[in-house]
Design a protein around this motif. Structure first.
Motif, PDB file in Angstrom:
ATOM      1  N   GLU A   1      -4.664  60.816  69.324  1.00 48.70           N
ATOM      2  CA  GLU A   1      -4.101  62.155  69.394  1.00 48.70           C
ATOM      3  C   GLU A   1      -3.690  62.478  70.821  1.00 48.70           C
ATOM      4  N   ILE A   2      -2.707  63.315  70.949  1.00 46.82           N
ATOM      5  CA  ILE A   2      -2.224  63.747  72.259  1.00 46.82           C
ATOM      6  C   ILE A   2      -3.194  64.787  72.806  1.00 46.82           C
ATOM      7  N   THR A   3      -3.667  64.563  74.023  1.00 47.88           N
ATOM      8  CA  THR A   3      -4.589  65.480  74.681  1.00 47.88           C
ATOM      9  C   THR A   3      -3.862  66.154  75.830  1.00 47.88           C
ATOM     10  N   LYS A   4      -3.902  67.463  75.841  1.00 48.94           N
ATOM     11  CA  LYS A   4      -3.282  68.223  76.925  1.00 48.94           C
ATOM     12  C   LYS A   4      -4.139  68.075  78.182  1.00 48.94           C
ATOM     13  N   PRO A   5      -3.569  67.535  79.266  1.00 46.88           N
ATOM     14  CA  PRO A   5      -4.363  67.353  80.482  1.00 46.88           C
ATOM     15  C   PRO A   5      -4.681  68.683  81.169  1.00 46.88           C
ATOM     16  N   LYS A   6      -5.726  68.671  82.005  1.00 48.54           N
ATOM     17  CA  LYS A   6      -6.066  69.850  82.800  1.00 48.54           C
ATOM     18  C   LYS A   6      -4.926  70.117  83.780  1.00 48.54           C
ATOM     19  N   GLY A   7      -4.645  71.351  84.034  1.00 52.70           N
ATOM     20  CA  GLY A   7      -3.657  71.696  85.048  1.00 52.70           C
ATOM     21  C   GLY A   7      -2.230  71.809  84.568  1.00 52.70           C
ATOM     22  N   VAL A   8      -1.986  71.709  83.259  1.00 59.29           N
ATOM     23  CA  VAL A   8      -0.612  71.850  82.758  1.00 59.29           C
ATOM     24  C   VAL A   8      -0.153  73.284  82.996  1.00 59.29           C
ATOM     25  N   VAL A   9       1.043  73.432  83.543  1.00 62.22           N
ATOM     26  CA  VAL A   9       1.605  74.757  83.804  1.00 62.22           C
ATOM     27  C   VAL A   9       2.913  74.918  83.035  1.00 62.22           C
ATOM     28  N   THR A  10       3.236  76.149  82.741  1.00 61.71           N
ATOM     29  CA  THR A  10       4.452  76.465  81.986  1.00 61.71           C
ATOM     30  C   THR A  10       5.658  76.479  82.929  1.00 61.71           C
ATOM     31  N   PRO A  11       6.865  76.413  82.362  1.00 61.21           N
ATOM     32  CA  PRO A  11       8.056  76.525  83.214  1.00 61.21           C
ATOM     33  C   PRO A  11       8.086  77.824  84.022  1.00 61.21           C
ATOM     34  N   THR A  12       7.602  78.915  83.459  1.00 66.26           N
ATOM     35  CA  THR A  12       7.561  80.180  84.193  1.00 66.26           C
ATOM     36  C   THR A  12       6.636  80.078  85.395  1.00 66.26           C
ATOM     37  N   GLU A  13       5.464  79.445  85.206  1.00 68.69           N
ATOM     38  CA  GLU A  13       4.528  79.256  86.311  1.00 68.69           C
ATOM     39  C   GLU A  13       5.111  78.316  87.367  1.00 68.69           C
ATOM     40  N   MET A  14       5.841  77.293  86.923  1.00 71.45           N
ATOM     41  CA  MET A  14       6.460  76.370  87.884  1.00 71.45           C
ATOM     42  C   MET A  14       7.506  77.088  88.718  1.00 71.45           C
ATOM     43  N   LYS A  15       8.285  77.966  88.107  1.00 72.93           N
ATOM     44  CA  LYS A  15       9.285  78.735  88.867  1.00 72.93           C
ATOM     45  C   LYS A  15       8.596  79.603  89.908  1.00 72.93           C
ATOM     46  N   ALA A  16       7.479  80.229  89.534  1.00 70.19           N
ATOM     47  CA  ALA A  16       6.741  81.079  90.478  1.00 70.19           C
ATOM     48  C   ALA A  16       6.198  80.251  91.639  1.00 70.19           C
ATOM     49  N   LEU A  17       5.650  79.078  91.354  1.00 71.92           N
ATOM     50  CA  LEU A  17       5.144  78.196  92.410  1.00 71.92           C
ATOM     51  C   LEU A  17       6.277  77.777  93.349  1.00 71.92           C
ATOM     52  N   ASP A  18       7.407  77.409  92.768  1.00 71.41           N
ATOM     53  CA  ASP A  18       8.561  76.972  93.557  1.00 71.41           C
ATOM     54  C   ASP A  18       9.080  78.106  94.438  1.00 71.41           C
ATOM     55  N   GLN A  19       9.195  79.302  93.874  1.00 74.56           N
ATOM     56  CA  GLN A  19       9.697  80.450  94.633  1.00 74.56           C
ATOM     57  C   GLN A  19       8.732  80.832  95.751  1.00 74.56           C
ATOM     58  N   ALA A  20       7.433  80.740  95.486  1.00 71.36           N
ATOM     59  CA  ALA A  20       6.439  81.070  96.508  1.00 71.36           C
ATOM     60  C   ALA A  20       6.517  80.096  97.684  1.00 71.36           C
ATOM     61  N   TYR A  21       6.929  78.877  97.427  1.00 76.54           N
ATOM     62  CA  TYR A  21       7.051  77.876  98.492  1.00 76.54           C
ATOM     63  C   TYR A  21       8.297  78.116  99.340  1.00 76.54           C
ATOM     64  N   ASN A  22       9.285  78.835  98.827  1.00 78.25           N
ATOM     65  CA  ASN A  22      10.532  79.071  99.569  1.00 78.25           C
ATOM     66  C   ASN A  22      10.290  79.632 100.962  1.00 78.25           C
ATOM     67  N   ILE A  23       9.376  80.587 101.087  1.00 75.91           N
ATOM     68  CA  ILE A  23       9.123  81.235 102.377  1.00 75.91           C
ATOM     69  C   ILE A  23       8.673  80.194 103.402  1.00 75.91           C
ATOM     70  N   LYS A  24       7.690  79.394 103.033  1.00 74.47           N
ATOM     71  CA  LYS A  24       7.177  78.374 103.948  1.00 74.47           C
ATOM     72  C   LYS A  24       8.253  77.338 104.260  1.00 74.47           C
ATOM     73  N   HIS A  25       8.947  76.884 103.244  1.00 71.74           N
ATOM     74  CA  HIS A  25       9.986  75.869 103.424  1.00 71.74           C
ATOM     75  C   HIS A  25      11.086  76.375 104.354  1.00 71.74           C
ATOM     76  N   ASN A  26      11.534  77.600 104.132  1.00 72.23           N
ATOM     77  CA  ASN A  26      12.618  78.152 104.959  1.00 72.23           C
ATOM     78  C   ASN A  26      12.194  78.333 106.407  1.00 72.23           C
ATOM     79  N   ILE A  27      10.970  78.801 106.638  1.00 71.24           N
ATOM     80  CA  ILE A  27      10.491  78.993 108.009  1.00 71.24           C
ATOM     81  C   ILE A  27      10.457  77.651 108.736  1.00 71.24           C
ATOM     82  N   ILE A  28       9.888  76.651 108.094  1.00 73.99           N
ATOM     83  CA  ILE A  28       9.776  75.334 108.730  1.00 73.99           C
ATOM     84  C   ILE A  28      11.150  74.703 108.899  1.00 73.99           C
ATOM     85  N   ASN A  29      11.944  74.705 107.844  1.00 76.61           N
ATOM     86  CA  ASN A  29      13.234  74.020 107.858  1.00 76.61           C
ATOM     87  C   ASN A  29      14.222  74.688 108.806  1.00 76.61           C
TER      88      ASN A  29
END
Length: 172
Positions: free
Chosen positions: A34-62
């Motif tokens: 059977e397929i087992t859902k691994p720990k830490g799976v995030v939804t596309p909405t959560e991934m977008k939030a993580l990506d957007q939150a990283y923008n500030i740090k990425h832009n400052i450094i870059n």
């Protein structure tokens, strides 16, 4: 001749029993995988939030430390084929065994290419390293296992494909 009949009947019953037993085993094997859902799976909405939150740090450094590259900026992602990942896992498990370790996971690091004229100097990369524990024989049944760490001497996986363009956010 009198004993041949029960012998043949026994062989036929045995063959039928084995046929049904083997078919039942295949069905159990299919349900056992059977397929087992691994720990830490995030939804596309959560991934977008993580990506957007990283923008500030990425832009400052870059923006403050690095020049804009002609090909679209610094990397925001890395991509590896399923075949490359599976081959790397097999390769790393084998290498871990040769180094005296039991591989139990993978760790992803952010990195940056060192300064070399005319190359990807300063651009972000991501690389994967194997993690595991030292193979040791322990006499106690309930002995504490050491914590998993990067396997010393284990080769990493780099050179994933970059995003298109490199600075693209999730999803691409």
């Amino acid at each position: 001749m009198k004993k041949l009949g029960p012998l043949l009947l026994g062989l036929i019953i045995g063959a039928l029993a084995m046929y049904f037993y083997c078919n039942q085993g295949e069905a159990e094997m299919k349900t056992a995988q059977e397929i087992t859902k691994p720990k830490g799976v995030v939804t596309p909405t959560e991934m977008k939030a993580l990506d957007q939150a990283y923008n500030i740090k990425h832009n400052i450094i870059n923006d403050s430390l690095f020049r804009k590259s002609a090909d679209g900026g610094d990397n925001r992602s890395s991509w590896w084929s399923i075949e490359d990942i599976q081959n790397y896992i097999n390769y790393s498990e084998n290498q871990a065994g040769e180094l005296g370790y039991k591989m139990d996971g993978l760790r992803v690091y952010l990195g940056s290419y060192p300064a070399k004229p005319g190359e990807m100097s300063g651009l972000t990369t991501m690389f994967i390293v194997p993690t595991g524990t030292k193979n040791t024989s322990q006499g106690a049944v309930f002995a504490l296992q050491p914590m998993s760490g990067d396997i010393p001497g284990g080769n990493g996986l780099n050179i994933g494909s970059q995003g298109y363009p490199p600075g693209s956010n999730y999803p691409q």
